[in-house]
Design a protein around this motif. Sequence first.
Motif, PDB file in Angstrom:
ATOM      1  N   GLU A 156      64.064  73.144 -84.266  1.00 18.29           N
ATOM      2  CA  GLU A 156      64.388  74.923 -84.622  1.00 18.29           C
ATOM      3  C   GLU A 156      65.175  75.409 -86.070  1.00 18.29           C
ATOM      4  O   GLU A 156      66.131  75.822 -85.745  1.00 18.29           O
ATOM      5  CB  GLU A 156      64.392  75.613 -83.597  1.00 18.29           C
ATOM      6  N   LEU A 157      65.198  73.918 -86.504  1.00 19.25           N
ATOM      7  CA  LEU A 157      65.838  74.297 -88.019  1.00 19.25           C
ATOM      8  C   LEU A 157      65.384  75.095 -89.295  1.00 19.25           C
ATOM      9  O   LEU A 157      64.308  75.516 -88.856  1.00 19.25           O
ATOM     10  CB  LEU A 157      66.503  72.823 -88.478  1.00 19.25           C
ATOM     11  N   PHE A 158      66.330  76.150 -89.739  1.00 20.30           N
ATOM     12  CA  PHE A 158      65.568  76.619 -90.481  1.00 20.30           C
ATOM     13  C   PHE A 158      65.260  75.873 -91.683  1.00 20.30           C
ATOM     14  O   PHE A 158      66.078  75.192 -91.883  1.00 20.30           O
ATOM     15  CB  PHE A 158      66.554  77.776 -91.078  1.00 20.30           C
ATOM     16  N   PRO A 159      63.388  75.896 -92.530  1.00 23.29           N
ATOM     17  CA  PRO A 159      63.440  75.035 -92.693  1.00 23.29           C
ATOM     18  C   PRO A 159      63.683  75.024 -94.517  1.00 23.29           C
ATOM     19  O   PRO A 159      63.990  74.287 -95.175  1.00 23.29           O
ATOM     20  CB  PRO A 159      61.671  74.917 -93.130  1.00 23.29           C
ATOM     21  N   HIS A 160      63.836  76.567 -94.603  1.00 20.69           N
ATOM     22  CA  HIS A 160      63.791  76.907 -96.079  1.00 20.69           C
ATOM     23  C   HIS A 160      65.711  77.035 -96.762  1.00 20.69           C
ATOM     24  O   HIS A 160      66.245  77.085 -97.436  1.00 20.69           O
ATOM     25  CB  HIS A 160      63.169  78.061 -96.793  1.00 20.69           C
ATOM     26  N   LEU A 161      66.235  76.679 -95.554  1.00 17.58           N
ATOM     27  CA  LEU A 161      67.946  76.396 -95.704  1.00 17.58           C
ATOM     28  C   LEU A 161      68.555  74.570 -95.972  1.00 17.58           C
ATOM     29  O   LEU A 161      67.730  74.075 -95.019  1.00 17.58           O
ATOM     30  CB  LEU A 161      68.344  77.631 -94.670  1.00 17.58           C
ATOM     31  N   SER A 162      69.389  74.638 -96.658  1.00 13.64           N
ATOM     32  CA  SER A 162      69.733  73.414 -96.681  1.00 13.64           C
ATOM     33  C   SER A 162      70.582  72.858 -95.175  1.00 13.64           C
ATOM     34  O   SER A 162      70.637  73.877 -94.111  1.00 13.64           O
ATOM     35  CB  SER A 162      71.270  72.916 -97.953  1.00 13.64           C
ATOM     36  N   VAL A 163      70.651  71.577 -94.711  1.00 12.93           N
ATOM     37  CA  VAL A 163      71.590  70.902 -93.851  1.00 12.93           C
ATOM     38  C   VAL A 163      73.150  72.299 -93.863  1.00 12.93           C
ATOM     39  O   VAL A 163      73.236  72.536 -92.675  1.00 12.93           O
ATOM     40  CB  VAL A 163      71.964  70.203 -93.328  1.00 12.93           C
ATOM     41  N   THR A 164      73.939  71.845 -94.712  1.00 14.29           N
ATOM     42  CA  THR A 164      74.731  73.081 -94.800  1.00 14.29           C
ATOM     43  C   THR A 164      74.799  74.223 -94.047  1.00 14.29           C
ATOM     44  O   THR A 164      75.458  75.055 -93.068  1.00 14.29           O
ATOM     45  CB  THR A 164      76.273  72.855 -96.009  1.00 14.29           C
ATOM     46  N   GLU A 165      73.705  74.670 -94.733  1.00 18.59           N
ATOM     47  CA  GLU A 165      73.634  76.225 -94.644  1.00 18.59           C
ATOM     48  C   GLU A 165      72.501  76.481 -92.996  1.00 18.59           C
ATOM     49  O   GLU A 165      73.180  77.388 -92.491  1.00 18.59           O
ATOM     50  CB  GLU A 165      72.131  77.036 -95.443  1.00 18.59           C
ATOM     51  N   GLN A 197      67.551  66.408 -85.260  1.00 18.49           N
ATOM     52  CA  GLN A 197      67.577  66.844 -83.844  1.00 18.49           C
ATOM     53  C   GLN A 197      69.236  67.022 -83.525  1.00 18.49           C
ATOM     54  O   GLN A 197      69.782  67.189 -82.749  1.00 18.49           O
ATOM     55  CB  GLN A 197      67.152  65.543 -82.475  1.00 18.49           C
ATOM     56  N   ARG A 198      69.787  65.889 -84.636  1.00 14.65           N
ATOM     57  CA  ARG A 198      71.320  65.793 -84.376  1.00 14.65           C
ATOM     58  C   ARG A 198      72.080  66.942 -85.142  1.00 14.65           C
ATOM     59  O   ARG A 198      73.193  67.184 -85.182  1.00 14.65           O
ATOM     60  CB  ARG A 198      72.060  64.747 -85.276  1.00 14.65           C
ATOM     61  N   VAL A 199      71.231  67.125 -86.639  1.00 15.27           N
ATOM     62  CA  VAL A 199      71.944  67.803 -87.188  1.00 15.27           C
ATOM     63  C   VAL A 199      71.488  69.697 -86.314  1.00 15.27           C
ATOM     64  O   VAL A 199      72.777  70.612 -86.738  1.00 15.27           O
ATOM     65  CB  VAL A 199      70.768  68.647 -88.156  1.00 15.27           C
ATOM     66  N   ALA A 200      70.551  69.466 -85.513  1.00 14.83           N
ATOM     67  CA  ALA A 200      70.854  70.723 -84.233  1.00 14.83           C
ATOM     68  C   ALA A 200      71.622  70.947 -83.718  1.00 14.83           C
ATOM     69  O   ALA A 200      72.205  72.122 -82.929  1.00 14.83           O
ATOM     70  CB  ALA A 200      69.290  70.575 -83.654  1.00 14.83           C
ATOM     71  N   ILE A 201      72.085  69.107 -82.593  1.00 14.34           N
ATOM     72  CA  ILE A 201      73.382  69.631 -81.973  1.00 14.34           C
ATOM     73  C   ILE A 201      74.751  70.112 -82.916  1.00 14.34           C
ATOM     74  O   ILE A 201      75.146  70.392 -82.022  1.00 14.34           O
ATOM     75  CB  ILE A 201      73.238  68.668 -81.377  1.00 14.34           C
ATOM     76  N   ALA A 202      74.590  69.040 -83.915  1.00 13.44           N
ATOM     77  CA  ALA A 202      76.144  70.362 -84.411  1.00 13.44           C
ATOM     78  C   ALA A 202      76.405  71.644 -84.979  1.00 13.44           C
ATOM     79  O   ALA A 202      77.083  72.392 -84.823  1.00 13.44           O
ATOM     80  CB  ALA A 202      76.537  68.790 -86.494  1.00 13.44           C
ATOM     81  N   ARG A 203      74.909  71.893 -85.004  1.00 10.92           N
ATOM     82  CA  ARG A 203      74.490  73.463 -85.753  1.00 10.92           C
ATOM     83  C   ARG A 203      75.316  73.914 -84.201  1.00 10.92           C
ATOM     84  O   ARG A 203      75.917  74.767 -84.226  1.00 10.92           O
ATOM     85  CB  ARG A 203      72.900  73.762 -85.885  1.00 10.92           C
ATOM     86  N   ALA A 204      74.529  73.141 -83.271  1.00 10.39           N
ATOM     87  CA  ALA A 204      75.211  74.106 -81.879  1.00 10.39           C
ATOM     88  C   ALA A 204      77.230  74.205 -81.200  1.00 10.39           C
ATOM     89  O   ALA A 204      77.420  74.917 -80.929  1.00 10.39           O
ATOM     90  CB  ALA A 204      74.588  73.933 -80.906  1.00 10.39           C
ATOM     91  N   LEU A 205      77.212  72.858 -82.214  1.00  5.61           N
ATOM     92  CA  LEU A 205      78.819  72.230 -81.408  1.00  5.61           C
ATOM     93  C   LEU A 205      79.724  73.395 -82.413  1.00  5.61           C
ATOM     94  O   LEU A 205      80.535  73.540 -82.405  1.00  5.61           O
ATOM     95  CB  LEU A 205      79.206  71.041 -81.974  1.00  5.61           C
ATOM     96  N   SER A 206      78.862  73.888 -83.507  1.00  2.00           N
ATOM     97  CA  SER A 206      79.446  74.482 -84.936  1.00  2.00           C
ATOM     98  C   SER A 206      80.059  75.911 -84.131  1.00  2.00           C
ATOM     99  O   SER A 206      81.059  76.061 -84.380  1.00  2.00           O
ATOM    100  CB  SER A 206      79.101  75.287 -86.141  1.00  2.00           C
ATOM    101  N   MET A 207      79.239  76.475 -83.217  1.00  4.12           N
ATOM    102  CA  MET A 207      79.511  77.727 -82.258  1.00  4.12           C
ATOM    103  C   MET A 207      80.919  77.539 -81.725  1.00  4.12           C
ATOM    104  O   MET A 207      80.890  78.062 -80.326  1.00  4.12           O
ATOM    105  CB  MET A 207      78.403  78.712 -81.953  1.00  4.12           C
ATOM    106  N   ASP A 208      81.042  76.565 -81.165  1.00  4.48           N
ATOM    107  CA  ASP A 208      81.786  76.250 -80.395  1.00  4.48           C
ATOM    108  C   ASP A 208      81.612  77.139 -78.966  1.00  4.48           C
ATOM    109  O   ASP A 208      82.054  77.346 -77.967  1.00  4.48           O
ATOM    110  CB  ASP A 208      83.597  77.242 -80.548  1.00  4.48           C
TER     111      ASP A 208
END
Length: 243
Positions: A87-96, A143-154
């Motif tokens: 469920e990453l946003f396909p039109h946004l970069s990894v950083t975004e 999937q690792r990006v998705a985990i990093a995204r979740a972790l970014s939210m503390d």
Amino acid sequence: MIELKNVSKWYGSYQVLTDCSARIGRGEVVVVCGPSGSGKSTLIKTINALEPIQSGEIWVDRVPLHDPHTNLPKLRAHVGMVFQHFELFPHLSVTENLTIAQIKVLGRTADEAKQRGLKMLDRVGLIAHKDKFPGQLSGGQQQRVAIARALSMDPIVMLFDEPTSALDPEMVGEVLDVMVGLAQEGMTMMCVTHEMGFARKVASRVIFMDVGGKILEDCSKDDFFNHPEARQSRTKEFLNKIL
Ligand code: ADP
Ligand code: MG
């Protein structure tokens, strides 16, 4: 950290969760397994209040989800969820992808969000891919990006719903390695998964759900794996199929 008390839920006349009770303490890693359709995804979504329940009570970090005065968006922001299909946003970069919710939901500045996001990206071993788009990454990397995204939210707790079941076999290990690392650092985790190697390595407890949304067993890892004689016949049947 999480408490479910006599939780029941229906879709129309179909009962999808039946009187489910469970407690997950701080730092515990609970693996949830069971056959398809047994309500595992529904159960995990109720903890994020993504699915309403018709009876019972749920607390997350002592906050009652069933209380109409609870600020659900605020709580949800700190309950990390990782799904089967990233469920990453396909039109946004990894950083975004890593920064957008930090900015919009937590109110962080773009700089703060980027700093935190890239730190988490580094942690899952993908800093070199920060400017790519999800479509340019493998399933395991997404999937690792998705985990990093979740972790970014503390997050105060991380919920995983079959995070490796949509991946090619050679990519399962890299995602599980990240999850094992989180578990070993003391993150409170509830993971729907049939990766029993992961369960053996880091689970504190294993919950087995059966059709009709019933928690048939909730036991220590040791009991689950080392005392098959004590298992319910439905659990044994299921374990024989997947092990
Ligand atoms: P699991 O994750 O264990 O495979 P789910 O929680 O996805 O199980 O689903 C449990 C049951 O609820 C299934 O029988 C499924 O068909 C049904 N179900 C799930 N979502 C809905 C919905 N939105 N409306 C009606 N039935 C649903
Ligand atoms: Mg499911």
